[in-house]
Design a protein around this motif. Structure first.
Motif, PDB file in Angstrom:
ATOM      1  N   LEU A  56       0.816  -1.217   0.000  1.00  0.00           N
ATOM      2  CA  LEU A  56       0.000   0.000   0.000  1.00  0.00           C
ATOM      3  C   LEU A  56       0.849   1.266   0.000  1.00  0.00           C
ATOM      4  O   LEU A  56       0.403   2.322  -0.441  1.00  0.00           O
ATOM      5  N   GLY A  57       2.080   1.171   0.522  1.00  0.00           N
ATOM      6  CA  GLY A  57       2.965   2.326   0.594  1.00  0.00           C
ATOM      7  C   GLY A  57       3.837   2.523  -0.629  1.00  0.00           C
ATOM      8  O   GLY A  57       4.698   3.396  -0.637  1.00  0.00           O
ATOM      9  N   ASP A  58       3.625   1.732  -1.671  1.00  0.00           N
ATOM     10  CA  ASP A  58       4.435   1.858  -2.884  1.00  0.00           C
ATOM     11  C   ASP A  58       4.159   3.208  -3.545  1.00  0.00           C
ATOM     12  O   ASP A  58       3.019   3.505  -3.906  1.00  0.00           O
ATOM     13  N   PRO A  59       5.186   4.046  -3.736  1.00  0.00           N
ATOM     14  CA  PRO A  59       4.989   5.368  -4.365  1.00  0.00           C
ATOM     15  C   PRO A  59       4.412   5.271  -5.777  1.00  0.00           C
ATOM     16  O   PRO A  59       3.771   6.203  -6.242  1.00  0.00           O
ATOM     17  N   ALA A  60       4.601   4.146  -6.457  1.00  0.00           N
ATOM     18  CA  ALA A  60       4.084   3.995  -7.818  1.00  0.00           C
ATOM     19  C   ALA A  60       2.559   3.982  -7.850  1.00  0.00           C
ATOM     20  O   ALA A  60       1.958   4.263  -8.897  1.00  0.00           O
ATOM     21  N   LEU A  61       1.915   3.699  -6.730  1.00  0.00           N
ATOM     22  CA  LEU A  61       0.448   3.722  -6.696  1.00  0.00           C
ATOM     23  C   LEU A  61      -0.099   5.130  -6.930  1.00  0.00           C
ATOM     24  O   LEU A  61      -1.231   5.286  -7.380  1.00  0.00           O
ATOM     25  N   ALA A  62       0.700   6.141  -6.643  1.00  0.00           N
ATOM     26  CA  ALA A  62       0.251   7.521  -6.856  1.00  0.00           C
ATOM     27  C   ALA A  62       0.049   7.813  -8.345  1.00  0.00           C
ATOM     28  O   ALA A  62      -0.719   8.706  -8.702  1.00  0.00           O
ATOM     29  N   ASP A  63       0.728   7.059  -9.210  1.00  0.00           N
ATOM     30  CA  ASP A  63       0.636   7.276 -10.653  1.00  0.00           C
ATOM     31  C   ASP A  63      -0.458   6.446 -11.320  1.00  0.00           C
ATOM     32  O   ASP A  63      -0.696   6.570 -12.512  1.00  0.00           O
ATOM     33  N   VAL A  64      -1.098   5.570 -10.566  1.00  0.00           N
ATOM     34  CA  VAL A  64      -2.145   4.716 -11.125  1.00  0.00           C
ATOM     35  C   VAL A  64      -3.387   5.566 -11.396  1.00  0.00           C
ATOM     36  O   VAL A  64      -3.838   6.299 -10.517  1.00  0.00           O
ATOM     37  N   PRO A  65      -3.933   5.468 -12.614  1.00  0.00           N
ATOM     38  CA  PRO A  65      -5.136   6.262 -12.906  1.00  0.00           C
ATOM     39  C   PRO A  65      -6.327   5.769 -12.095  1.00  0.00           C
ATOM     40  O   PRO A  65      -6.405   4.595 -11.719  1.00  0.00           O
ATOM     41  N   ALA A  66      -7.261   6.650 -11.836  1.00  0.00           N
ATOM     42  CA  ALA A  66      -8.450   6.306 -11.060  1.00  0.00           C
ATOM     43  C   ALA A  66      -9.363   5.349 -11.821  1.00  0.00           C
ATOM     44  O   ALA A  66     -10.094   4.578 -11.210  1.00  0.00           O
ATOM     45  N   PHE A  67      -9.310   5.358 -13.149  1.00  0.00           N
ATOM     46  CA  PHE A  67     -10.182   4.505 -13.959  1.00  0.00           C
ATOM     47  C   PHE A  67      -9.368   3.912 -15.091  1.00  0.00           C
ATOM     48  O   PHE A  67      -8.879   4.638 -15.951  1.00  0.00           O
ATOM     49  N   ALA A  68      -9.213   2.595 -15.083  1.00  0.00           N
ATOM     50  CA  ALA A  68      -8.467   1.905 -16.142  1.00  0.00           C
ATOM     51  C   ALA A  68      -9.204   0.624 -16.490  1.00  0.00           C
ATOM     52  O   ALA A  68      -8.810  -0.470 -16.092  1.00  0.00           O
ATOM     53  N   ILE A  69     -10.304   0.767 -17.213  1.00  0.00           N
ATOM     54  CA  ILE A  69     -11.121  -0.380 -17.610  1.00  0.00           C
ATOM     55  C   ILE A  69     -11.283  -0.359 -19.121  1.00  0.00           C
ATOM     56  O   ILE A  69     -11.598   0.678 -19.708  1.00  0.00           O
ATOM     57  N   ASP A  70     -11.047  -1.512 -19.745  1.00  0.00           N
ATOM     58  CA  ASP A  70     -11.217  -1.677 -21.183  1.00  0.00           C
ATOM     59  C   ASP A  70     -12.715  -1.823 -21.460  1.00  0.00           C
ATOM     60  O   ASP A  70     -13.295  -2.880 -21.213  1.00  0.00           O
ATOM     61  N   MET A  71     -13.327  -0.762 -21.939  1.00  0.00           N
ATOM     62  CA  MET A  71     -14.782  -0.752 -22.143  1.00  0.00           C
ATOM     63  C   MET A  71     -15.207  -1.683 -23.281  1.00  0.00           C
ATOM     64  O   MET A  71     -16.369  -2.049 -23.384  1.00  0.00           O
TER      65      MET A  71
END
Length: 197
Positions: free
Chosen positions: A140-155
């Motif tokens: 949970l403390g991985d700094p890379a999580l800050a760069d994850v987009p809020a929505f990443a779903i293949d519609m």
């Protein structure tokens, strides 16, 4: 004649080179991750008739810095366990839904080290070991999580599982179709707590 853009370029180059000096032992000094240089140039680019030295992004990117907004996270940042403020704190909630069978499963990691799972209306609470709790908090403390987009779903894709994670004051939705290693590690670790089907 010095223009505003050439002064800015010289200042940025001087700051970038300041980290390239030799250390006391004659070896190259380790770059520091504490300095972030940002320059804004509003002058038009020079005409081809007046060549000037250029500082290409590839020549300055060798230090591991990036020109993206995520450059504020040092390249050498190591994940550290997220702090716990109390036993009732929800560190992360992950809901897994969808798929061909239309599942709805949930995992909640709490500040007291317990994991609550819900699957097909059945709930269970289990306690993590100290090592498991530290591992989950470190993911949970991985700094890379800050760069994850809020929505990443293949519609355009059907029947995939959709994962909704709530942590650190944000919500992230994904079907794991995007390459997000830090998020995938977290999801994989949380999925292990769900009952086997």
């Amino acid at each position: 004649m010095l223009t505003r853009s050439s002064v800015m370029l010289c200042a940025a180059a001087a700051l970038a080179l300041a980290g390239c000096s030799s250390g006391d032992d004659g070896k190259a000094a380790e770059p520091t991750d504490e300095t972030v240089v940002t320059a804004t140039v509003s002058d038009p680019p020079p005409s081809p008739a007046s060549p000037s030295p250029s500082l290409s992004p590839s020549s300055s990117a060798s230090s591991g810095a990036s020109a993206s907004p995520s450059a504020s996270v040092p390249a050498s940042a190591r994940p550290t366990p997220v702090p716990v403020t109390g036993p009732d704190q929800k560190l992360v909630t992950m809901t897994v839904s969808g798929g061909f069978a239309g599942v709805n499963r949930e995992v909640i990691l709490r500040g007291d080290g317990t994991v609550r799972t819900t699957d097909s209306g059945e709930s269970a609470v289990r306690r993590t070991t100290t090592a498991q709790f530290t591992t989950l908090r470190t993911l949970l403390g991985d700094p890379a999580l800050a760069d994850v987009p809020a929505f990443a779903i293949d519609m355009g894709s059907a029947d995939k599982f959709q994962y909704t994670l709530q942590f650190d004051g944000r919500t992230v939705m994904t079907d794991r179709s995007a390459d997000e290693p830090a998020l995938d590690r977290l999801i994989g670790a949380l999925e292990k707590w769900l009952p086997a089907n």
